[in-house]
Design an enzyme around this catalytic site. Structure first.
Site, mmCIF file in Angstrom:
data_model
loop_
_atom_site.group_PDB
_atom_site.id
_atom_site.type_symbol
_atom_site.label_atom_id
_atom_site.label_comp_id
_atom_site.label_asym_id
_atom_site.label_seq_id
_atom_site.Cartn_x
_atom_site.Cartn_y
_atom_site.Cartn_z
ATOM 1 N N SER A 6 45.721 35.596 46.322
ATOM 2 C CA SER A 6 44.220 35.316 46.271
ATOM 3 C C SER A 6 43.370 36.101 47.534
ATOM 4 O O SER A 6 43.977 37.472 47.343
ATOM 5 C CB SER A 6 43.884 33.807 46.507
ATOM 6 O OG SER A 6 42.522 33.487 46.271
ATOM 7 N N ASP A 17 44.105 31.625 35.059
ATOM 8 C CA ASP A 17 43.424 31.605 36.305
ATOM 9 C C ASP A 17 41.894 32.026 36.248
ATOM 10 O O ASP A 17 41.425 32.724 35.473
ATOM 11 C CB ASP A 17 43.891 32.954 37.232
ATOM 12 C CG ASP A 17 43.484 32.730 38.415
ATOM 13 O OD1 ASP A 17 42.668 32.019 39.033
ATOM 14 O OD2 ASP A 17 43.983 33.703 39.642
ATOM 15 N N HIS A 55 45.745 29.791 38.916
ATOM 16 C CA HIS A 55 45.577 30.627 40.269
ATOM 17 C C HIS A 55 46.887 30.344 41.201
ATOM 18 O O HIS A 55 47.266 31.481 41.722
ATOM 19 C CB HIS A 55 44.175 30.236 40.943
ATOM 20 C CG HIS A 55 43.789 30.980 42.037
ATOM 21 N ND1 HIS A 55 43.679 32.298 41.766
ATOM 22 C CD2 HIS A 55 43.693 30.647 43.371
ATOM 23 C CE1 HIS A 55 43.425 32.788 43.076
ATOM 24 N NE2 HIS A 55 43.406 31.885 43.805
#
Length: 732
Positions: free
Chosen positions: A587, A675, A707
């Site tokens: 991320s 995601d 995610h």
């Protein structure tokens, strides 16, 4: 001298992963009623729930274990397990009644697909199932919410009703050409779409229903539901404002109504998972007249309201709305009878010395009040640790319950009648389960902890916290003097440090943090022969609100400089192999990793990223958190904002893709196709750019993963691929 030999054979790495992945994680605990024996002794049952990876079934299994805690009212006399662990299949939620004589369980049963699954609400008493309600067959609502954002399962104080949250029942829909529903005697009234209650609406079968984003795709329009246990009747509560989605509900004092948090969902929903900044407020709906009353400020964000044992006060967390997703919060108190709200613990701009640095937890435990309804206990990151605190709600004083310990991290599972159940771990010690009594006010640091379940430490992992001060040229103009930290893990049995390779891990968020707790991947890498550097750059939680506010508008610069500075300092002090440094991040951690291989291509020999942000500008139109793109780029967000050219340019300027032409570090990309937070097209964009420039790049695309890439099959595969990538490009 030969280089440090890494554990690089796939079979060896897989065996190590299999062993370490068996370490269970605590997920919940509750305390049973106090029992007095015939000899005068007192004890309580501790019911714990755990999760563990099962590599044979490729799933996370859940199991429970019970313990007995004998005590004298102030301290634990004896504690130990009461039998072995038992797997709990199908349990979604469970809650003991206030007296402890009954237990409610929400259970799923049936097929593997969500359409085939049925949900049952069970009531257990002693050694039997007292009632079982097929919620799916009753068709009063959609699926029940089991998440920790909206979900709840709350007993009325009278123990006659159960309160829960479910998706609103959707009207049936069918095609315009559904012949079996055709009525040749149809009138103008029918054309005006006046329908019978269960009659299907033509043309609505593809109507779009918004959801709440990442990990919440099945949640759209929650409603409050009440089950009458005796009659089996289910009521969907009326009176909730149309503009909000209710959740985190519980019974008001005297069972006169329901208190809940309502999140605004107009004009559209934003992703809510890991976002404490979603505009919301505290409400009370009266059960007799259906009147709904606002109990808090409606311009901010609130979460986790908790009623005191004397049913007089409600404590909850409050955050600013539509700003950074995670930041320092306020602990607020609402007096049920005076209707006055007060701030018990305020936002802390900056930590002074060893003082409290603020509240950064996103939820309070369901059990957090002391027996006398005066103090609240919670855990929160404090710099690179997570500690337990007790706050006096009358005085506003905050006292640490775990200061001066061994430096690990603590998590409060529950407290009831001053008996606390907690989890403790360090980077080298997996989670252990402990109990202890909350001491009287003023003596909070004298907690005597007793272990119920101990984990074996790993002596071959050593760790420390490094405090880092940015050089003068990297100081923030408005927020000068901020420092940051990094947690360093290294093999304790390494013969020569100069031959040890290092993996650098910046965290995601960006407003989150690493704490000195057990983490599977860093521990695995360390046992394989790597040093691991976990960097809490400026902007991380736990260091004061000023640190958080210093980062928006400076992503891609300040956070990148901090990580690079930490790497250079540690290499200088520890003398690890500077020719074998790698990056690993997900991320925003992937965002930073891709920035670093572009801005400092000579430093890093390999890179592994999971669902990285690559292009903030192109992400804004496809993510469930468009506000993140605006705020972190340095702009304010509103639901009707339309960025102009200068905003798009600034977003692109702060993105890793800007530095793609300089990248030469071999890169492994791991993407989840489902995601919603950082859509996988972000990683695809980077993959194509690097492929076109002949940079060594490999892409793993997990079709059903989200995610976090946290599904057992995905997590295990991604780790093995990451390890082999590091060993290939760092040399074994």
């Amino acid at each position: 001298m030969e280089r440090q030999v890494l554990l690089s054979e796939p079979e060896e790495a897989a065996a190590l992963y299999r062993g370490l992945s068996r370490q269970p994680a605590l997920s919940a605990a509750c305390l049973g009623p106090e029992v007095t024996t015939q000899y005068g002794g007192r004890y309580r049952t501790v019911h714990t729930e755990w999760t563990q990876r099962d590599l044979e079934r490729m799933e996370n299994i859940r199991f429970c274990r019970q313990y007995l805690v004998f005590h004298d009212g102030d301290s634990v006399v004896f504690a130990g397990p009461a039998g072995n662990s038992v797997e709990t299949r199908g349990e979604l939620l469970s809650r003991e009644s206030p007296s402890g004589t009954m237990k409610a369980v929400l259970r799923k049963a049936g097929g593997t697909g969500t359409a085939e699954e049925k949900q049952f609400l069970e009531v257990w008493e002693k050694n039997r199932k007292l009632k079982s309600f097929n919620l799916s067959a009753l068709e009063k609502h959609g699926p029940v919410y089991e998440d920790d954002c909206f979900g709840c399962l709350s007993w009325s104080h009278s123990e006659t009703h159960l309160l829960y949250v479910a998706d609103k029942k959707r009207p049936k829909a069918e095609s315009f050409f559904q012949t079996k529903a055709l009525d040749v005697t149809g009138s103008d009234d029918e054309m005006a779409r006046t329908k019978k209650p269960d009659q299907a609406i033509k043309g609505d079968q593809f109507l779009f229903y918004e959801d709440w984003g990442e990990n919440m795709v099945s949640k759209s329009t929650p409603v409050l539901c009440v089950l009458d246990i005796e009659s089996g009747n289910i009521s969907v509560l009326e009176g909730v404002p149309e503009s909000v989605s209710p959740g985190q509900a519980f019974w008001a004092p005297g069972d006169t109504g329901v208190v809940f948090v309502g999140w605004w969902h107009e004009p559209f929903r934003l992703g809510i998972r890991f976002c404490t900044n979603r505009r919301s407020a505290l409400y009370y709906v009266d059960l007799t007249g259906g009147k709904c009353e606002l109990l808090s400020d409606e311009s901010v964000a609130v979460t986790s309201p908790r009623l005191s044992p004397d049913q007089c006060r409600i404590v909850y967390l409050r955050f600013p709305s539509l700003v950074p997703h995670q930041q320092c919060g306020q602990l607020c108190l609402y007096d049920w009878y005076t209707r006055v709200t007060s701030v018990v613990v305020d936002i802390v701009p900056r930590q002074l010395g060893e003082d409290f640095s603020g509240i950064y937890c996103s939820l309070l435990p369901l059990g957090c009040w002391s027996a006398d309804s005066q103090r609240v206990v919670f855990d929160s990151p404090q710099r690179s640790r997570q500690d337990l605190f007790a706050v006096d709600t009358q005085m506003g004083s905050v006292t640490s319950l775990t200061a001066g310990g061994s430096g690990g991290s603590w998590k409060l599972l529950t407290i009831d009648r001053d008996l606390m159940v907690v989890q403790f771990s360090t980077p080298s010690v997996p989670p252990s389960l402990k109990v202890g009594f909350l001491p009287p006010a003023g003596k909070e640091q004298a907690v005597s902890w007793v272990s119920l379940e101990e984990a074996e430490p790993f002596p071959d992992i050593s760790w420390s916290i490094r405090v880092l001060q940015p050089p003068p040229q990297q100081e923030h103009v408005q927020y000068a003097g901020l420092d940051f930290e990094a947690i360093l893990l290294q093999p304790s049995n390494s013969p020569e440090k100069t031959q040890v390779p290092m993996v650098v891990m910046p965290h995601g968020g960006p407003h989150s943090s690493f704490v000195t707790a057990w983490m599977l991947f860093p521990a695995m890498l360390c046992k394989m022969g790597f040093a691991v550097l976990l960097v809490n750059y400026r902007g991380s939680t736990g260091f004061g609100q000023d640190s958080i506010l210093s980062l928006p508008g400076n992503v891609g610069h300040q956070d990148v400089k901090d990580v690079q500075f930490a790497v250079e300092q540690v290499l200088q002090e520890e003398h690890f192999d500077a020719g074998r440094v790698a990056l690993m991040g997900g991320s925003h951690g992937g965002f930073l990793s891709c920035h670093l291989i572009g801005q400092y291509p000579e430093t890093y020999s390999a890179c592994v990223v999971r669902n990285p942000v690559i292009n903030i500008a192109s992400m804004m139109g496809s993510t469930d958190i468009p506000d993140w793109c605006m705020v972190e780029a340095g702009f304010s967000y509103s639901s009707d904002c339309l960025p102009d050219l200068s905003v798009w340019a600034a977003m692109l300027d702060k993105s890793p893709i800007k530095y793609a032409p300089q990248v030469k570090t071999p890169l492994l990309l791991m993407l989840g196709q489902e995601d919603r937070r950082v859509p996988f097209k972000q990683g695809m964009e980077y993959y194509r750019v690097l492929k076109a420039r002949n940079v060594p790049v490999r892409l793993l695309l997990y079709p059903k993963s989200t995610h976090a890439l946290s599904e057992v099959e995905v997590e295990s595969d991604s780790f093995m691929n990451a390890v082999l990538w590091l060993c290939t490009h760092l040399g074994s």
